[in-house]
Design a protein around this motif. Structure first.
Motif, PDB file in Angstrom:
ATOM      1  N   LEU A 114     -21.309 -24.686 -11.651  1.00  0.00           N
ATOM      2  CA  LEU A 114     -20.656 -23.620 -10.887  1.00  0.00           C
ATOM      3  C   LEU A 114     -20.103 -22.535 -11.806  1.00  0.00           C
ATOM      4  N   GLU A 115     -19.541 -22.933 -12.930  1.00  0.00           N
ATOM      5  CA  GLU A 115     -19.015 -21.956 -13.879  1.00  0.00           C
ATOM      6  C   GLU A 115     -20.147 -21.091 -14.437  1.00  0.00           C
ATOM      7  N   GLN A 116     -21.279 -21.704 -14.735  1.00  0.00           N
ATOM      8  CA  GLN A 116     -22.434 -20.938 -15.227  1.00  0.00           C
ATOM      9  C   GLN A 116     -22.918 -19.963 -14.160  1.00  0.00           C
ATOM     10  N   LEU A 117     -22.943 -20.394 -12.908  1.00  0.00           N
ATOM     11  CA  LEU A 117     -23.346 -19.501 -11.823  1.00  0.00           C
ATOM     12  C   LEU A 117     -22.407 -18.306 -11.727  1.00  0.00           C
ATOM     13  N   ARG A 118     -21.101 -18.558 -11.819  1.00  0.00           N
ATOM     14  CA  ARG A 118     -20.131 -17.466 -11.754  1.00  0.00           C
ATOM     15  C   ARG A 118     -20.341 -16.492 -12.918  1.00  0.00           C
ATOM     16  N   LYS A 119     -20.557 -17.042 -14.103  1.00  0.00           N
ATOM     17  CA  LYS A 119     -20.761 -16.183 -15.268  1.00  0.00           C
ATOM     18  C   LYS A 119     -22.031 -15.359 -15.136  1.00  0.00           C
ATOM     19  N   SER A 120     -23.116 -15.979 -14.669  1.00  0.00           N
ATOM     20  CA  SER A 120     -24.362 -15.232 -14.539  1.00  0.00           C
ATOM     21  C   SER A 120     -24.247 -14.153 -13.458  1.00  0.00           C
ATOM     22  N   LYS A 121     -23.520 -14.455 -12.381  1.00  0.00           N
ATOM     23  CA  LYS A 121     -23.303 -13.450 -11.343  1.00  0.00           C
ATOM     24  C   LYS A 121     -22.486 -12.288 -11.894  1.00  0.00           C
ATOM     25  N   ASP A 122     -21.431 -12.612 -12.641  1.00  0.00           N
ATOM     26  CA  ASP A 122     -20.615 -11.561 -13.249  1.00  0.00           C
ATOM     27  C   ASP A 122     -21.441 -10.722 -14.213  1.00  0.00           C
ATOM     28  N   ARG A 123     -22.303 -11.368 -14.987  1.00  0.00           N
ATOM     29  CA  ARG A 123     -23.135 -10.647 -15.949  1.00  0.00           C
ATOM     30  C   ARG A 123     -24.095  -9.714 -15.210  1.00  0.00           C
ATOM     31  N   ALA A 124     -24.712 -10.212 -14.148  1.00  0.00           N
ATOM     32  CA  ALA A 124     -25.657  -9.385 -13.390  1.00  0.00           C
ATOM     33  C   ALA A 124     -24.948  -8.176 -12.766  1.00  0.00           C
ATOM     34  N   GLU A 125     -23.758  -8.394 -12.222  1.00  0.00           N
ATOM     35  CA  GLU A 125     -23.010  -7.285 -11.635  1.00  0.00           C
ATOM     36  C   GLU A 125     -22.622  -6.267 -12.700  1.00  0.00           C
ATOM     37  N   PHE A 126     -22.199  -6.747 -13.865  1.00  0.00           N
ATOM     38  CA  PHE A 126     -21.825  -5.831 -14.943  1.00  0.00           C
ATOM     39  C   PHE A 126     -23.037  -5.050 -15.437  1.00  0.00           C
ATOM     40  N   ASP A 127     -24.162  -5.730 -15.608  1.00  0.00           N
ATOM     41  CA  ASP A 127     -25.387  -5.043 -16.051  1.00  0.00           C
ATOM     42  C   ASP A 127     -25.805  -3.978 -15.044  1.00  0.00           C
ATOM     43  N   GLN A 128     -25.684  -4.280 -13.758  1.00  0.00           N
ATOM     44  CA  GLN A 128     -26.022  -3.314 -12.714  1.00  0.00           C
ATOM     45  C   GLN A 128     -25.089  -2.110 -12.794  1.00  0.00           C
ATOM     46  N   PHE A 129     -23.811  -2.358 -12.993  1.00  0.00           N
ATOM     47  CA  PHE A 129     -22.839  -1.280 -13.120  1.00  0.00           C
ATOM     48  C   PHE A 129     -23.174  -0.380 -14.305  1.00  0.00           C
ATOM     49  N   MET A 130     -23.473  -0.996 -15.442  1.00  0.00           N
ATOM     50  CA  MET A 130     -23.781  -0.208 -16.634  1.00  0.00           C
ATOM     51  C   MET A 130     -25.069   0.598 -16.446  1.00  0.00           C
ATOM     52  N   ALA A 131     -26.078   0.008 -15.799  1.00  0.00           N
ATOM     53  CA  ALA A 131     -27.329   0.729 -15.548  1.00  0.00           C
ATOM     54  C   ALA A 131     -27.079   1.928 -14.635  1.00  0.00           C
ATOM     55  N   ASP A 132     -26.294   1.748 -13.594  1.00  0.00           N
ATOM     56  CA  ASP A 132     -25.957   2.856 -12.689  1.00  0.00           C
ATOM     57  C   ASP A 132     -25.194   3.946 -13.435  1.00  0.00           C
ATOM     58  N   ARG A 133     -24.291   3.524 -14.274  1.00  0.00           N
ATOM     59  CA  ARG A 133     -23.489   4.482 -15.033  1.00  0.00           C
ATOM     60  C   ARG A 133     -24.375   5.303 -15.983  1.00  0.00           C
ATOM     61  N   ARG A 134     -25.306   4.605 -16.679  1.00  0.00           N
ATOM     62  CA  ARG A 134     -26.218   5.316 -17.581  1.00  0.00           C
ATOM     63  C   ARG A 134     -27.105   6.293 -16.814  1.00  0.00           C
ATOM     64  N   ARG A 135     -27.583   5.843 -15.653  1.00  0.00           N
ATOM     65  CA  ARG A 135     -28.446   6.685 -14.839  1.00  0.00           C
ATOM     66  C   ARG A 135     -27.704   7.950 -14.388  1.00  0.00           C
ATOM     67  N   LYS A 136     -26.452   7.812 -13.979  1.00  0.00           N
ATOM     68  CA  LYS A 136     -25.660   8.967 -13.561  1.00  0.00           C
ATOM     69  C   LYS A 136     -25.406   9.907 -14.744  1.00  0.00           C
ATOM     70  N   ALA A 137     -25.123   9.342 -15.925  1.00  0.00           N
ATOM     71  CA  ALA A 137     -24.881  10.171 -17.111  1.00  0.00           C
ATOM     72  C   ALA A 137     -26.145  10.936 -17.488  1.00  0.00           C
ATOM     73  N   ASP A 138     -27.304  10.269 -17.409  1.00  0.00           N
ATOM     74  CA  ASP A 138     -28.572  10.949 -17.715  1.00  0.00           C
ATOM     75  C   ASP A 138     -28.843  12.073 -16.717  1.00  0.00           C
ATOM     76  N   ALA A 139     -28.555  11.816 -15.448  1.00  0.00           N
ATOM     77  CA  ALA A 139     -28.771  12.834 -14.416  1.00  0.00           C
ATOM     78  C   ALA A 139     -27.845  14.032 -14.649  1.00  0.00           C
ATOM     79  N   GLN A 140     -26.622  13.784 -15.056  1.00  0.00           N
ATOM     80  CA  GLN A 140     -25.691  14.876 -15.328  1.00  0.00           C
ATOM     81  C   GLN A 140     -26.142  15.691 -16.546  1.00  0.00           C
ATOM     82  N   GLU A 141     -26.681  15.008 -17.569  1.00  0.00           N
ATOM     83  CA  GLU A 141     -27.185  15.706 -18.741  1.00  0.00           C
ATOM     84  C   GLU A 141     -28.362  16.598 -18.385  1.00  0.00           C
TER      85      GLU A 141
END
Length: 149
Positions: A114-141
């Protein structure tokens, strides 16, 4: 403080039955009023149906863990108030001890899973957030480059 807020605070002090009574009275007096009270109860989480979903699961798991700990202590004879005596059959007592040990290991493995599942879910959510953030920064540039050109 508005009149509606003071009424809500008063009903909160009285608990959920008061909210239900207010809803029923609202339906009796003027059905849209009762419907509004019902919608407010759901929206604000006062009904308790959807407000604390994951927290509710954690509390249930914690209670179950406490019950397992108490049962384990009783089986080992550590709880002097409610200790279970030996069965008198050494083979059965060994089997019982081995089964409890195996169950404890399985429980620990499940908690690790269960702890591994929570960590992997957190990692996936963080990676998604960072990808969205990079995409928005690229679009603004790109927008800034097009505006300057």
């Amino acid at each position: 403080m508005t009149a509606a807020a003071s009424v809500a605070n008063k009903l909160d002090e009285m608990g959920r039955p008061a909210w239900i009574a207010a809803m029923i009275l609202g339906f009796i007096i003027f059905w849209p009023l009762g419907l509004a009270v019902l919608a407010y109860m759901f929206w604000s989480g006062r009904m308790g149906c959807y407000a604390r979903g994951s927290d509710r699961f954690e509390r249930k798991m914690h209670r179950m863990q406490e019950k397992m700990d108490r049962m384990r202590a009783r089986m080992r004879g550590e709880d002097h108030w409610d200790a279970t005596p030996s069965s008198g059959n050494s083979a059965f007592d060994e089997y019982k001890a081995e089964t409890l040990r195996r169950l404890e290991e399985e429980q620990e493995a499940f908690h690790d899973f269960l702890e591994q599942l929570r960590k992997s879910k957190d990692r996936a959510e963080f990676d998604q957030f960072m990808a969205d953030r990079r995409r928005k920064a690229d679009a603004q540039e790109e927008t800034a480059e097009q505006a300057s050109a």
